[in-house]
Design an enzyme around this catalytic site. Sequence first.
Site, PDB file in Angstrom:
ATOM      1  N   HIS A 110       0.849  -1.189   0.000  1.00  0.00           N
ATOM      2  CA  HIS A 110       0.000   0.000   0.000  1.00  0.00           C
ATOM      3  C   HIS A 110       0.889   1.244   0.000  1.00  0.00           C
ATOM      4  O   HIS A 110       1.576   1.516   0.991  1.00  0.00           O
ATOM      5  CB  HIS A 110      -0.915  -0.010   1.229  1.00  0.00           C
ATOM      6  CG  HIS A 110      -1.916  -1.113   1.192  1.00  0.00           C
ATOM      7  ND1 HIS A 110      -2.290  -1.851   2.289  1.00  0.00           N
ATOM      8  CD2 HIS A 110      -2.630  -1.611   0.148  1.00  0.00           C
ATOM      9  CE1 HIS A 110      -3.186  -2.742   1.929  1.00  0.00           C
ATOM     10  NE2 HIS A 110      -3.412  -2.624   0.640  1.00  0.00           N
ATOM     11  N   GLU A 140       1.279   3.776   2.906  1.00  0.00           N
ATOM     12  CA  GLU A 140       1.800   3.331   4.202  1.00  0.00           C
ATOM     13  C   GLU A 140       3.324   3.397   4.184  1.00  0.00           C
ATOM     14  O   GLU A 140       4.028   2.392   4.248  1.00  0.00           O
ATOM     15  CB  GLU A 140       1.282   1.924   4.491  1.00  0.00           C
ATOM     16  CG  GLU A 140      -0.239   1.894   4.583  1.00  0.00           C
ATOM     17  CD  GLU A 140      -0.836   0.490   4.522  1.00  0.00           C
ATOM     18  OE1 GLU A 140      -0.074  -0.490   4.478  1.00  0.00           O
ATOM     19  OE2 GLU A 140      -2.075   0.394   4.521  1.00  0.00           O
ATOM     20  N   HIS A 195       2.894  -3.434   6.993  1.00  0.00           N
ATOM     21  CA  HIS A 195       1.886  -2.433   6.616  1.00  0.00           C
ATOM     22  C   HIS A 195       1.918  -1.258   7.581  1.00  0.00           C
ATOM     23  O   HIS A 195       2.602  -1.291   8.597  1.00  0.00           O
ATOM     24  CB  HIS A 195       0.481  -3.060   6.660  1.00  0.00           C
ATOM     25  CG  HIS A 195       0.164  -3.932   5.488  1.00  0.00           C
ATOM     26  ND1 HIS A 195      -0.715  -3.572   4.502  1.00  0.00           N
ATOM     27  CD2 HIS A 195       0.633  -5.152   5.148  1.00  0.00           C
ATOM     28  CE1 HIS A 195      -0.783  -4.536   3.603  1.00  0.00           C
ATOM     29  NE2 HIS A 195       0.024  -5.517   3.977  1.00  0.00           N
ATOM     30  N   GLU A 212       1.462  -4.387  11.408  1.00  0.00           N
ATOM     31  CA  GLU A 212       0.904  -3.048  11.217  1.00  0.00           C
ATOM     32  C   GLU A 212       1.623  -2.060  12.123  1.00  0.00           C
ATOM     33  O   GLU A 212       1.697  -2.267  13.329  1.00  0.00           O
ATOM     34  CB  GLU A 212      -0.585  -3.044  11.587  1.00  0.00           C
ATOM     35  CG  GLU A 212      -1.438  -4.003  10.783  1.00  0.00           C
ATOM     36  CD  GLU A 212      -1.950  -3.371   9.502  1.00  0.00           C
ATOM     37  OE1 GLU A 212      -1.592  -2.209   9.217  1.00  0.00           O
ATOM     38  OE2 GLU A 212      -2.715  -4.046   8.787  1.00  0.00           O
TER      39      GLU A 212
HETATM   40 ZN   LIG Z   1      -1.848  -1.832   4.328  1.00  0.00          ZN
END
Ligand SMILES: [Zn+2]
Length: 1151
Positions: free
Chosen positions: A843, A846, A940, A1025
């Site tokens: 992504h 990010e 992420h 994350e």
């Molecule tokens: Zn992500």
Amino acid sequence: MWQEMNKPKMATEKGASRVLMLLGQLERLNEGPKASDTDATRQITGRILHIIQTQEKTRKEMMSKGSSGMDVILSTLENTRDLQTTLNILSILNELLTVGGGRRTGVFVSKGGTAILLQLLVSSSKDLPLNEELMLHIHSLLFKVGPKDRKFGVKARLNGALNVTVNQVKHNLQNHKLLLPCLQVLRVYSGNLVNAVSLGKSGALELMFEIIGPFSKKSTTLLKVALDTLAALLKSKMNARWAVDRGYMPTLLAIYQDWHRNDTRHRHMIIRKSILGCIKNLTNIKLGRKAFIDANGMRILYNTSTECLPVRTLDPLVNTSSLIMRKCFPKNRLPLPTIKSVYQYPLPHILAGGPVAQLHSLPPGVDDVVDESDENEGTEVDTENDTENEDDETGHKTQNDDIETDINKLRPRQMQARPFDELRVYERFCLEFTQYFKVNDFQSPGSVTPLSVDPNLHNPLIIPTKQNRRPKNIQPPRSNDPPLDLDSISISKALEGKPDPDLACSLGRLVLDGEISVNGESVNGPQEESGDQAVIEVPDTAALLPLHDPDLYLEMVKGTRSVPAYTEVAYPDYFGHVALNLREPILERAYGVQSRTKIFQDIERLIHPSDILDRVVYDLDNQSCPIPDNGESLKFNSKFESGNLRKAIQIRKFEYDLILNSDINSNHYHQWFYFEVGNMRPGVRYRFNIINCEKSNSQFNYGMQVLMYSVQEAINGSPQWVRTGSDICYYKNHFSRSSIAAGGQKGKSYFSMTFTVTFQQKDDVCYFAYHYPYTYSMLKMHLQKLSGMCTNEIYYRQDELCETLGGNSCPLLTITAMPESSSNEHISQFRSRPVVFLSSRVHPGETNSSWVMKGSLEFLMSCSPQAQSLRESYIFKIIPMLNPDGVINGNHRCSLSGEDLNRQWQNPNAELHPTIYHAKSLLQYLRATGRTPLVFCDYHGHSRKKNVFMYGCSVKETVWQTNVNTSNCDLHEDLGYRTLPKLLSQMAPAFSLSSCSFVVERSKEATARVVVWREIGVQRSYTMESTLCGCDQGKYKGLQIGTRELEEMGAQFCVGLLRLRRFTNPLELHNHNSHLLDMENDLKDPRSIPNITSPTTYVLEEDEPAFLEEVDYSAESNDENDPDFEPDLQDNRVLPDPSSDSEISRQDSLT
Ligand SMILES: [Zn+2]
């Protein structure tokens, strides 16, 4: 029987003994033949009343646990036909329930007292003439009981009590003694929406409008109750329409103004707030909003609020007023020709039904910015749906239906998607398993790649990388060298006229030379204009930034292919970023206070339209549009890698609306931003509003700040991104979002992210970003630098996994330790190392994931003993950037195919999703050759949560959450998936175990984590994350996250892998102390792990779980659940429960 139980007390307490004795007599009378002993019953109840009125402790005695006092009283009340007895009992109940808190009332309710009272009310209403005292008593009691009985509204309706009370109000408008308790009960009734409709039909609305009126110091309690009742009734759309049709909107506004004018000492703020409550509920319907505008409501509430602003205690009035104004603010069109990205990228083919096909399916000329019907707001459903969900007062939460319940889907299904012959090509990425090592491999220092390769291999290719061509860049940077190579860049003067003598240079734009030309302007021109200007002093960051080299960066940019064919380089990427040494605390802010000024400024756009400049100062859609150069406007730019500003509009002298570009081949995903600002005045507060945000909430509401990079500061020796901005706020705005851009949903709005900045330096150029930028060119530069760190102990290889759609290379790294020697034993150890597979940055928005990856890579290449030990333990396969095209082109979420690549893992398309296709194939190859990775982790960033945490996959934890009966399916699951997160929580300060979740959700079945777990069979398959905001636990509690912390996390992740090795290698386990074994048991014992999958940590959308701290403060026009910025009201909102009606208890204190 109770007599015997209570005998001891009878002997000690005289009063108590008497009341209990009387109750005993009463009970016997109830059991005896009816009506025979009316006199006796009357007498006994009279005596009980007298006793409990005079001796307080007897009440306790009657209500003590195990006592049947309440049963006897209620049964007497139910059976008696005698008025005096009834009044006695009601008085007794009144005495009992007045004190003792909620418990006594609870007993009363649980024993069916509510229904008995309501029946008594209805039956007494049939006796004419009505007994006023009786009505007074019953209503007083009902008012005490109602708020404590969750089913009160329904019971009242079913017993037919609503109309009795309405009639009492109607016939006693002047009799305040009786009117007040009746109104209070009516208020409780109307908390139920079905009741509100019914009461409206019975004329309750007219009655309320008769009672409320202009300012008066008399009967304020009554007035307050009437207003609250009215507000509750107006929650019904039918009632609201009735009131608007009869012109009550101007009436209410006039009443509000009257109170505002006359209540000069603010003693009746609570009444004024109740009037606003009525207005607010009227504006829930379209007709009401129109009536509000027509009645000049905007100006009235704006003016009254402005006058209230200086008085803190009037905050609730200002907040409710601004909420109403925001709801009624006419919806505007986003000033764009289309919401599709400015740049389109032609795809090799378009998947039918995919997002790009949908974009193309729109007929030409269709306006995708607003829905045609938006102007009339015909989208609102104004039909009567008040009867829906009426009695759902149980308040139980619905289960998350996203949890995977299909047990077969939870079982690994290691299917072979591609035949092994096809997978064999991936052998070239795994040369360490096949190649021969010669003796001199272990002697030549700095050998980056091993020398020889299995001759049997077809295509034993090592994709040539740039490092081969530019070895000089691997040298450490030289501080005395001329800082800027004019061969590679030139300066085009953006600032008109003379170079400022105070400055080392006039800050122009960094543009690439060579084949690339700058929009219309000759790159050589500026050099002629001012020979002295090319003296940019590059900050000497070499010591601080070993992986950064401005020259090398420019070289890398030249090889980066962007869709807009960018020719400029952003200064921060060129100069580099040195992590800040200061602590940057998460901003403390109370919602509703800081944002208020800004909301009012927004409203002023409507109130004082002539103040608005509305001057376009930057516009990608119309690049030929003349930009006013009056020296009064800021200059914007984002035509550089990862930049994505689409348009800038000057609203007021120091305020700008900014619009972000959509992801390429898409019409949404606006969140990431990166742009440049120049021509600012120092010491002035500038307000910036990004007006096309899409998420319903943001960490910007919880203390996160934007990042700013000042080029002047960089030149002065502080090249760094700094958290900045004040009055930061994220809220729903008045720009409509078309159904085309909102996934078919109509009536949606965009959100504004607003922040205020005061620039310190004159003639500065500053950059703003959502998070620390990390471009693809930066990755290439870092990789080149890393390869230069290679020693003869390190096996480092960089391959090209594939080329992206946009023609960029996707690097794949292999890092491990060189075998100790070419002996069979050492080569065998080398090849038997388990594989750890890491990836990041699927992504683009990010960027934090790239900084974490940078930390991991630097650690892996470092010379520390731990790093060497780690390299000796594993073979690392790393894809540091799964979505280079998205990163380059300033996307937030997608690749050039307009799709979220982390939703393509189940069935990636080789042409459209090449990086995913080849990454998955490589994993399949590894599995097919018996080298299934021990750990897979995809890095992420998380925009809604704090800290760093992991998602994993567990059948058991998923099944536990679904309450599916699992007795018949045997679930043997190794708890090893918990070990790594647990280890990380022990050593990485930013990591939070309690935020981790191991529940498999349906919506995630196509993500890397789930597919690698299910199809490749990697049990330890994770998403890690990292917060974009900061931490709320551990060493960094209360601080915003910086690149230092992110890189540290990446390094700690590696250390965690090293420790994990001890738990997974049976040979090593034998050699270690027993405490390690204990620790492993501890780690694997689920009892030692806190319940980390509470329902609140479910992932509800994308990578972003619904967050506890999330507050829905939206002003959705037809949303009946508008919170009032007041926490207590929001509580009411969550559970529509009459028993939590704090308004009612509050009015007790109102006199
Ligand atoms: Zn992500």
